[in-house]
Design an enzyme around this catalytic site. Structure first.
Site, PDB file in Angstrom:
ATOM      1  N   HIS A  34       0.813  -1.210   0.000  1.00 35.38           N
ATOM      2  CA  HIS A  34       0.000   0.000   0.000  1.00 35.38           C
ATOM      3  C   HIS A  34       0.853   1.269   0.000  1.00 35.38           C
ATOM      4  CE1 HIS A  34      -3.658   2.308   0.710  1.00 35.38           C
ATOM      5  NE2 HIS A  34      -3.054   2.951   1.687  1.00 35.38           N
ATOM      6  N   SER A  85      -7.771   5.354  -2.861  1.00 31.99           N
ATOM      7  CA  SER A  85      -8.734   4.264  -2.671  1.00 31.99           C
ATOM      8  C   SER A  85      -8.941   4.023  -1.189  1.00 31.99           C
ATOM      9  CB  SER A  85      -8.208   2.989  -3.336  1.00 31.99           C
ATOM     10  OG  SER A  85      -6.975   2.594  -2.743  1.00 31.99           O
ATOM     11  N   HIS A  86     -10.145   3.624  -0.846  1.00 36.20           N
ATOM     12  CA  HIS A  86     -10.444   3.151   0.505  1.00 36.20           C
ATOM     13  C   HIS A  86     -11.297   1.892   0.366  1.00 36.20           C
ATOM     14  CE1 HIS A  86      -9.975   5.227   4.618  1.00 36.20           C
ATOM     15  NE2 HIS A  86      -8.812   5.159   4.012  1.00 36.20           N
ATOM     16  N   GLN A 233     -10.484   3.563  10.179  1.00 36.80           N
ATOM     17  CA  GLN A 233     -10.517   4.835  10.889  1.00 36.80           C
ATOM     18  C   GLN A 233     -11.955   5.334  11.048  1.00 36.80           C
ATOM     19  OE1 GLN A 233      -9.163   4.229   7.856  1.00 36.80           O
ATOM     20  NE2 GLN A 233      -7.132   5.121   7.666  1.00 36.80           N
ATOM     21  N   ASP A 261      -0.227  15.277   5.118  1.00 35.40           N
ATOM     22  CA  ASP A 261      -1.407  14.689   5.724  1.00 35.40           C
ATOM     23  C   ASP A 261      -1.026  13.410   6.464  1.00 35.40           C
ATOM     24  OD1 ASP A 261      -3.962  13.335   6.055  1.00 35.40           O
ATOM     25  OD2 ASP A 261      -3.511  12.318   4.168  1.00 35.40           O
ATOM     26  N   ASP A 481      -4.701   8.687 -11.774  1.00 32.39           N
ATOM     27  CA  ASP A 481      -5.310   7.368 -11.894  1.00 32.39           C
ATOM     28  C   ASP A 481      -5.319   6.637 -10.562  1.00 32.39           C
ATOM     29  OD1 ASP A 481      -2.711   6.306 -11.487  1.00 32.39           O
ATOM     30  OD2 ASP A 481      -2.351   6.176 -13.620  1.00 32.39           O
ATOM     31  N   SER A 521      -3.890   0.227  -5.679  1.00 36.32           N
ATOM     32  CA  SER A 521      -4.504  -0.634  -4.668  1.00 36.32           C
ATOM     33  C   SER A 521      -4.515  -2.056  -5.192  1.00 36.32           C
ATOM     34  CB  SER A 521      -5.928  -0.170  -4.350  1.00 36.32           C
ATOM     35  OG  SER A 521      -6.538  -1.053  -3.433  1.00 36.32           O
TER      36      SER A 521
END
Length: 722
Positions: A34, A85-86, A233, A261, A481, A521
């Site tokens: 990741h 992505s999440h 989270q 961040d 992307d 991802s």
């Protein structure tokens, strides 16, 4: 996950000793797929990321691109572009997983000195008929809506797709555009000077999101919804809104030297990456971090992915002022350490728990050299005896091609008063008045395409997004992307992933669209199997003015099909990757794309801006049948006739999904033909009228539906989710 034996040996060789538990955990997360892109980075050099408009390319929290000024702007204006992505978190907890995905990409925008002005969400779920898919979709949309609406950032475009292979692993890809109206306000994540302080601003740190980076780098287990909940989270959009405004205040007073961040791998990831980019080190005292839970240990301070937090590099004389700004916005603030010219060193209550070279921590992970198998080309095996009326109703009424109004109406897409072309059209258009420029924005992918033909399907995804913005009169500017794939250790999965990278890169290069950043991802695999290779592209384009031709017909012009290779060109009609085959079974080769994509896109944009152009609409998912259905309104219909039996069956001509095609309604068809002469073939479809009915005859087979009947077919979400 844990640090592999090979990685452990490499770390020991570098350090000359065993890593501490905190160091081992840091390496595990920062060397995960990741964070380190160990399987994908060797492939990403295929992308062209350079251009005169590119100010900051890949490698920072977000890219920075200069806008052309179409009038009397007050100076140079930049936009930022980012995507993330999440996916795994949104499977475990759809609401919080999707919400914190929005929060993360917005903070990536803040860390560049930009104010967020637009969001795009591209969502992928299992079969719509499955109860679990609907549960995930409803939670994800609610999470995106809640977070985006609360922070006052409009969600203006995106896509929603359904495919069986997302059942065990949905995808949630979120892109953000930010605005920098003064280049002097831009900051980066590169630490500038030893002696400067590292200041943590925002929410307090807890134990939520622990190990999120490593969690995102492994396949989802059968019990992921319960066992992996601590890795997800929990967001607080109201604190994020305060952080957005505090960030603006800090920039106004020029108090920030660099920023990052706190996302994947938390404080450890953000702070080590900042100093590594500057070729520097840091001394950090973890017990200085403002926390909300008692008795936290060093590893928890380092790796917690608690939301709404930023790490700033601040000159010592400005620290007190930063603290005052934070207090004004009711945000926590702690001076956690300072930039040095040594190693990355963290102490906790007087004990050194991390002491490593920052560059080795961030960049030392060895790349994977994985075997791959090239996907086989689809053979032609079409379904037989499908009634044309049945096919039309199945394709037009499919959740993949149906109206997505149920989704985008939950988002506040007009906050900030910039949205000129609203969701539901080919692309959104934003008014960037600071540069007198219209900014078109499109985002998405089609898993049917890339599942059937990864390389050609990815080329089509890039062309479709470019066509979307061109149909609104904009010239493509830049793209980011989000490359989603399954377990790269499976050769057939890795082979398909390489193909979507190459396909996307090749078409973007052909279109002269720099890919300025992105996200990867992998390990989107579950007990149900791998996802389709999914190359989401978020593409921005610019135009003079903020208006654009609508998608809906006016009822007063001639209808032309641009780039009609299967009707006027030299290509045979193909149904590969189409919704028609998804509904009725069968396979086919993927459609050939236009011969001159760059010339085509540029000419579409020119024609869209002509006064005689009344409506424009990109054709893609569902083909000509869906495109025409989407253009019909209660006050405007179309009488379409296609007589080309030697070019293919009615099904092939109506439901083939060649990307790059556009329907143009015009009062001057000859001018449109002249514009595309030598660029792409143009076919005369018929006339628009005031009937409110779509009448189509193809090779002697006829269909007729009024606007109300079409709306009923396309209102799948409202009907099924009410």
């Amino acid at each position: 996950m844990s640090l592999s034996d090979a990685d452990h040996d490499l770390v020991v060789a570098e350090l000359g000793r065993e890593p501490t538990p905190a160091e081992a955990a840091l390496f595990e997360n920062l060397w995960s797929e990741h964070c380190a892109y160990r399987s994908s980075r060797p492939l990403l050099s295929a992308f062209d990321s350079e251009g005169d408009q590119v100010v900051v390319g890949p490698g920072d929290d977000a890219a920075v691109v200069a806008l052309p000024d179409h009038g009397d702007g007050d100076g140079e204006t930049y936009i930022t572009m980012g995507v993330e992505s999440h996916n795994h978190p949104s499977y475990v907890d759809p609401f919080d997983g999707a919400a914190t995905g929005v929060g993360g990409i917005v903070r990536d925008t803040l860390s560049m000195g930009a104010y967020p002005i637009a969001l795009a969400d591209s969502l992928y779920f299992g079969d719509f008929d499955r109860e679990h898919s609907r549960y995930l979709m409803e939670g994800v949309v609610e999470g995106i809506s809640h977070y985006g609406n609360c922070i006052g950032v409009p969600t203006v475009t995106g896509s929603t797709a359904f495919h069986d292979d997302y059942e065990g692993n949905p995808l949630v890809n979120v892109a953000c555009i930010g605005l920098i109206d003064d280049p002097e306000r831009m900051v980066t994540a590169e630490a500038q000077e030893p002696g400067n302080k590292l200041v943590l601003v925002g929410n307090s740190t807890g134990r939520d999101g622990l190990g999120g980076a490593s969690f995102a780098s492994e396949d989802l287990a059968e019990d992921a919804e319960t066992e992996d909940r601590p890795a997800v989270q929990v967001g607080d959009p109201y604190t994020e809104k305060l952080l957005v405004e505090a960030n603006e205040a800090l920039l106004d007073e020029d108090l920030v030297e660099s920023a990052r961040d706190l996302g994947a791998a938390g404080l450890g990831g953000a702070s080590s990456e900042m100093v590594a980019k500057g070729g520097l080190g840091a001394d950090i005292e973890l017990s200085n971090v403002h926390e909300r839970e008692p008795n936290m240990n060093a590893m928890e301070y380092l790796l917690a992915e608690s939301q709404e937090r930023m790490c700033y590099e601040v000159e010592p004389e400005n620290v007190d002022r930063v603290r005052e700004v934070a207090e004004r916005f009711d945000l926590g603030c702690s001076v956690i350490g300072e930039v040095t010219d040594g190693t990355y060193r963290c102490t906790f209550e007087g004990e050194t728990v991390v002491d490593v070279d920052a560059h080795f921590l961030g960049e030392g992970a060895p790349m994977n050299d994985l075997p791959m198998v090239e996907p086989a080309e689809q053979e032609r095996d079409l379904p037989e005896d499908v009634d044309l009326t049945e096919a039309f109703e199945a394709v037009v009424g499919s959740p993949n091609t149906a109206s997505k109004r149920w989704v985008y109406r939950q988002y506040d897409h007009e906050v900030q008063v910039r949205t000129s072309v609203l969701p539901g059209d080919d692309a959104a258009v934003l008014a960037v008045r600071e540069a007198n420029t219209g900014l078109a924005f499109s985002s998405g992918a089609d898993p049917n395409w890339t599942d059937a033909a990864p390389y050609e399907g990815a080329r089509a995804v890039a062309l479709e997004n470019a066509t979307n913005v061109a149909a609104k009169g904009a010239e493509p500017l830049a793209a980011v992307d989000c490359l989603n794939g399954g377990n790269p250790e499976k050769p057939e999965v890795y082979g398909a992933f390489k193909d979507i990278v190459d396909g996307l890169a090749d078409m973007c290069s052909t279109l002269d669209v720099p890919v300025v950043g992105g996200n990867v991802s992998l390990y989107n695999d579950s007990v149900a199997g791998p996802i389709p290779p999914t190359p989401t592209l978020a593409l921005a384009g610019t135009k003079q003015g903020y208006d654009a031709p609508p998608m809906g017909l006016s009822g007063e012009g001639t209808l032309l099909l641009v780039a009609a290779r299967a009707l006027e060109g030299d290509a045979e009609p193909r149904l590969g990757g189409s919704e028609y085959l998804a509904q009725f079974g069968g396979t086919d080769r993927f459609p050939e794309l236009p011969a001159d994509p760059a010339g085509l896109v540029a000419t579409i944009a020119d024609v869209a801006n002509e006064a005689n152009t009344l409506a424009t609409h990109d054709l893609s998912h569902g083909g000509l049948a869906v495109g025409l259905a989407e253009m019909v309104t209660e006050g405007a219909g179309a009488d379409v006739a296609i007589d080309a039996p030697n070019k293919g069956s009615a099904a092939e001509l109506l439901f083939g999904e060649q990307a790059g095609r556009v329907i143009v309604e015009t009062t001057d068809p000859q001018a449109v033909r002249q514009a595309f002469d030598g660029v792409a073939p143009v076919y005369d479809l018929g006339e628009a009228d005031d009937s409110g009915t779509l009448d189509v005859t193809v090779n002697g087979e006829s269909l007729a539906y009024d606007a109300a009947a079409i709306a009923e077919l396309r209102d799948v979400f409202e009907r099924e989710l009410a």
